[in-house]
Scaffold this motif. Structure first.
Motif: not given
Length: 344
Positions: A175-193
């Motif tokens: 349900s998360i759509h990254a609006a910024t580059g920082a949020d996209q990094c957080r999303r990638d980290l979350t997926k990996s975790l």
């Protein structure tokens, strides 16, 4: 008889031989490698009826202790606290050196005849390894969940509800759509975790199955007691070890830290909480007590009875832990007798 005290280190061991009067018969230092064990046995053969006293036979002294036992040698485990006290009494201070350490280990074994004898590793050691690795995985899982909650709070206002698991985390991530580059990094980290958390949980499930099988092989009936599943039974068996070394339930309670400690001064006699003992075993009995308090049964009845007698909630729980310690001891000793009769 000769006592050979061994002070183990990561890269070497130092050994000293003393006679029954504590006289130094010889000292030798060995570098830790494949030839250490054979070299130590060869060196000790020059002494009469050698008994090896190893400081920390479950720690740094584990490998040399198991080598000696597997080659028919008598080995006793000397706790580091005991050898330290002997060293302080003999030197009059806390001065420390390899020579003094090894002599303190040897003399501790000379003065005490109740030290634990080291045996060859058996099914209980397998249980201990499985339980400790499973606990390490649980700690890793908790740390991963904490990191996930932090990342979700930064991605979703208010974060996600407590009780997060892999399925819920993946659903929230979609349900998360990254609006910024920082949020996209957080999303990638979350997926990996989340992927790492999934692997850890699968490993925990695998260890649970292995632990249940190991408990079954031990023939333990601890799981018949209220509040003890196969995981907790494995932990208790691993920490208690050979229960026959305890001559009474009181000795077992003292080892588990459930027996109160008496403090006295003159005519005043009081009892206080025992902060010592095996804290892992004490924790296992605490979990058992909490489960019994929360569910109807003899344990809860006993707990409520102690409260009615005027004890505080904490005191009543300690009383129940002491009672459960006796029950666990009786079950362990009964299982040990049954297994001995079956094998003979």
């Amino acid at each position: 008889m000769t006592i050979i005290g061994i002070d183990p280190h990561k890269a070497s061991i130092t050994a000293v031989a003393v006679d029954q009067n504590g006289k130094n018969l010889g000292t030798r230092r060995f570098t830790m490698n494949k030839g250490t064990g054979p070299g130590l046995v060869k060196w000790s053969s020059a002494f009469l009826e050698p008994t090896f006293a190893v400081e920390g036979a479950k720690g740094l002294g584990h490998s040399i202790s198991q080598f000696l036992v597997s080659h028919g040698q008598v080995v006793v485990d000397v706790p580091a606290t005991l050898s330290m006290r002997v060293r302080v009494l003999e030197t009059g201070g806390s001065r420390k050196s390899d020579r003094e350490d090894e002599q303190a280990v040897a003399r501790a074994a000379l003065y005490r005849d109740d030290l634990r004898r080291v045996e060859r590793e058996d099914q209980l050691v397998i249980l201990d390894l499985l339980c400790r690795e499973r606990d390490a995985l649980r700690g890793e899982r908790n740390r991963s969940l904490n990191r996930l909650h932090r990342l979700f709070r930064e991605l979703i206002p208010g974060g996600v509800p407590r009780g997060l698991d892999v399925a819920a985390a993946r659903l929230s991530l979609r349900s998360i759509h990254a609006a910024t580059g920082a949020d996209q990094c957080r999303r990638d980290l979350t997926k990996s975790l989340i992927g790492s958390l999934d692997r850890v949980e699968k490993q925990m499930t695998s260890y649970d199955a292995k632990n249940e099988e190991a408990v079954s092989i031990c023939g333990s009936t601890l799981t018949e007691l209220q509040g003890i599943g196969s995981l907790l039974a494995g932990k208790i068996l691993a920490e208690a070890g050979d229960v026959t070394r305890f001559i009474s339930a009181d000795r077992f309670a003292s080892y588990a830290g459930t027996a109160p400690v008496e403090t006295s001064s003159g005519e005043n006699r009081k009892q206080r909480l025992n902060p010592g003992g095996n804290r892992r075993l004490n924790s296992d009995l605490h979990i058992m007590a909490v489960v019994q308090i929360e569910h109807p049964g003899p344990g809860r009845t006993y707990y409520l009875k102690k409260i009615a007698e005027g004890k505080t909630l904490r005191e009543a729980k300690r009383s129940l832990k002491r009672r459960l310690s006796n029950i666990v001891y009786r079950v362990l000793t009964a299982d040990a007798r049954r297994l001995k009769n079956t094998s003979s």
